[in-house]
Design an enzyme around this catalytic site. Sequence first.
Site, PDB file in Angstrom:
ATOM      1  N   SER A 143       7.841 -21.354 -17.811  1.00 53.14           N
ATOM      2  CA  SER A 143       6.773 -20.460 -18.255  1.00 53.14           C
ATOM      3  C   SER A 143       5.458 -21.023 -17.721  1.00 53.14           C
ATOM      4  CB  SER A 143       6.724 -20.422 -19.791  1.00 53.14           C
ATOM      5  OG  SER A 143       5.624 -19.648 -20.236  1.00 53.14           O
ATOM      6  N   TYR A 157       7.229 -24.657 -28.079  1.00 54.42           N
ATOM      7  CA  TYR A 157       7.629 -23.895 -26.887  1.00 54.42           C
ATOM      8  C   TYR A 157       7.090 -24.541 -25.605  1.00 54.42           C
ATOM      9  CZ  TYR A 157       8.106 -19.754 -23.865  1.00 54.42           C
ATOM     10  OH  TYR A 157       8.441 -18.884 -22.857  1.00 54.42           O
TER      11      TYR A 157
HETATM   12  N1  LIG Z   1       8.613 -12.606 -22.015  1.00 54.36           N
HETATM   13  C1  LIG Z   1       7.712 -13.425 -21.543  1.00 54.36           C
HETATM   14  O1  LIG Z   1       6.529 -13.107 -21.483  1.00 54.36           O
HETATM   15  C2  LIG Z   1       8.106 -14.789 -21.064  1.00 54.36           C
HETATM   16  C3  LIG Z   1       7.119 -15.581 -20.465  1.00 54.36           C
HETATM   17  C4  LIG Z   1       7.475 -16.826 -19.976  1.00 54.36           C
HETATM   18  C5  LIG Z   1       8.783 -17.266 -20.054  1.00 54.36           C
HETATM   19  N2  LIG Z   1       9.715 -16.473 -20.645  1.00 54.36           N
HETATM   20  C6  LIG Z   1      11.082 -16.990 -20.725  1.00 54.36           C
HETATM   21  O2  LIG Z   1      12.006 -16.024 -20.272  1.00 54.36           O
HETATM   22  C7  LIG Z   1      13.246 -16.208 -20.962  1.00 54.36           C
HETATM   23  C8  LIG Z   1      13.672 -14.884 -21.596  1.00 54.36           C
HETATM   24  O3  LIG Z   1      12.634 -14.462 -22.447  1.00 54.36           O
HETATM   25  P1  LIG Z   1      12.540 -12.998 -23.060  1.00 54.36           P
HETATM   26  O4  LIG Z   1      11.116 -12.724 -23.221  1.00 54.36           O
HETATM   27  O5  LIG Z   1      13.423 -12.074 -22.330  1.00 54.36           O
HETATM   28  O6  LIG Z   1      13.156 -13.313 -24.523  1.00 54.36           O
HETATM   29  P2  LIG Z   1      13.950 -12.350 -25.540  1.00 54.36           P
HETATM   30  O7  LIG Z   1      13.819 -12.997 -26.887  1.00 54.36           O
HETATM   31  O8  LIG Z   1      13.470 -10.982 -25.377  1.00 54.36           O
HETATM   32  O9  LIG Z   1      15.449 -12.517 -25.036  1.00 54.36           O
HETATM   33  C9  LIG Z   1      16.047 -13.795 -25.098  1.00 54.36           C
HETATM   34  C10 LIG Z   1      17.550 -13.660 -25.102  1.00 54.36           C
HETATM   35  O10 LIG Z   1      18.082 -14.990 -25.252  1.00 54.36           O
HETATM   36  C11 LIG Z   1      19.133 -14.934 -26.210  1.00 54.36           C
HETATM   37  N3  LIG Z   1      19.314 -16.232 -26.857  1.00 54.36           N
HETATM   38  C12 LIG Z   1      18.527 -16.834 -27.767  1.00 54.36           C
HETATM   39  N4  LIG Z   1      19.083 -17.975 -28.168  1.00 54.36           N
HETATM   40  C13 LIG Z   1      20.245 -18.108 -27.500  1.00 54.36           C
HETATM   41  C14 LIG Z   1      21.273 -19.073 -27.488  1.00 54.36           C
HETATM   42  N5  LIG Z   1      21.244 -20.141 -28.287  1.00 54.36           N
HETATM   43  N6  LIG Z   1      22.313 -18.890 -26.650  1.00 54.36           N
HETATM   44  C15 LIG Z   1      22.383 -17.801 -25.853  1.00 54.36           C
HETATM   45  N7  LIG Z   1      21.464 -16.842 -25.850  1.00 54.36           N
HETATM   46  C16 LIG Z   1      20.400 -17.001 -26.655  1.00 54.36           C
HETATM   47  C17 LIG Z   1      18.690 -13.860 -27.208  1.00 54.36           C
HETATM   48  O11 LIG Z   1      19.788 -13.369 -27.954  1.00 54.36           O
HETATM   49  C18 LIG Z   1      18.079 -12.828 -26.279  1.00 54.36           C
HETATM   50  O12 LIG Z   1      19.028 -11.905 -25.816  1.00 54.36           O
HETATM   51  C19 LIG Z   1      12.989 -17.304 -22.002  1.00 54.36           C
HETATM   52  O13 LIG Z   1      13.435 -18.540 -21.505  1.00 54.36           O
HETATM   53  C20 LIG Z   1      11.498 -17.304 -22.140  1.00 54.36           C
HETATM   54  O14 LIG Z   1      10.982 -18.527 -22.579  1.00 54.36           O
HETATM   55  C21 LIG Z   1       9.402 -15.256 -21.175  1.00 54.36           C
END
Ligand SMILES: NC(=O)c1ccc[n+]([C@@H]2O[C@H](COP(=O)([O-])OP(=O)(O)OC[C@H]3O[C@@H](n4cnc5c(N)ncnc54)[C@H](O)[C@@H]3O)[C@@H](O)[C@H]2O)c1
Length: 265
Positions: A143, A157
């Site tokens: 991130s 985080y």
């Molecule tokens: N959305 C953003 O703005 C953003 C920004 C920077 C980084 N990210 C990163 O992108 C990745 C996905 O984020 P997102 O926004 O799609 O999140 P989200 O919460 O919308 O989706 C995350 C998914 O991970 C699954 N998950 C959670 N814990 C788990 C586990 N123990 N085992 C397996 N699956 C698990 C959840 O069930 C969900 O389907 C993450 O690593 C997040 O940190 C997101």
Amino acid sequence: MGNLTGRTALITGAAMGNGLGIARVMAQKGALVIMTDKSEQVFESARRLEESEKGVRTAAYQMDVTDPDCVRDVVREAEAAHGPLHILVNNAGVSLLTDIREMDEKLRKLHFDVNIQGAWNCVKAVLPGMMERHYGRLIHMSSVTGPVVCDPANIAYATTKAALLGFSKAIAIDTAEYNITSNAILPGYFMTPMVQLTAEETDPNDPQRVLDEIAESVPVKRLGRPEEIGYLAAFLASDEAAYITGAEIRIDGGSTLPETSCVGR
Ligand SMILES: NC(=O)c1ccc[n+]([C@@H]2O[C@H](COP(=O)([O-])OP(=O)(O)OC[C@H]3O[C@@H](n4cnc5c(N)ncnc54)[C@H](O)[C@@H]3O)[C@@H](O)[C@H]2O)c1
């Protein structure tokens, strides 16, 4: 034919959000996509993806990345059913805000377990096969939060997302001679259930205000779309990206660009 034809990609956290966006794009580009998630929603997401995109190939497994035995079993099962894995996307993650004065241990453990240990477990399960076959593409979802910038209340985080950069580089150097690459993606704000939750935590009465203000603060004036991370991940997973390893690539609509909010405006 897409540039991932003949490749098999395992994506964690693929039931929704960025993981689903990555699965969609990799499948469009010809990969057989193994969608995994802790949530059983992954089965419905895979079914819908196959329905909405003609000719794409998916498989779905319920897999909790924090459980090393479960990860090992799913990797074994998937490889027995679909052949060797070429691509791993460590995407599963959690993000919850916490008051710095509390430094809540439960929250710290949850973030470390899913965001760091989860990635560790998945690499550990796929790497021996990739090294044996002299081919692999490892992509880790970091991130901009932590490595580059940080909003308040993100201590748990941000710590994990910075840790993933060291993790990715350590793998990159040790596997470079095996035709394996390891790279980190650093997204800004993308419109996913995670960001919806962050907006609700920030202002339970008016989460839409938070989303609007995030969009306003980004130079391109909107949040990212999960498929846009998918295009970057698909490129890093392709043969064309063979010379990119140990890299950290920002995808943030310019959100980390502004140095001040006044000069030149
Ligand atoms: N959305 C953003 O703005 C953003 C920004 C920077 C980084 N990210 C990163 O992108 C990745 C996905 O984020 P997102 O926004 O799609 O999140 P989200 O919460 O919308 O989706 C995350 C998914 O991970 C699954 N998950 C959670 N814990 C788990 C586990 N123990 N085992 C397996 N699956 C698990 C959840 O069930 C969900 O389907 C993450 O690593 C997040 O940190 C997101």
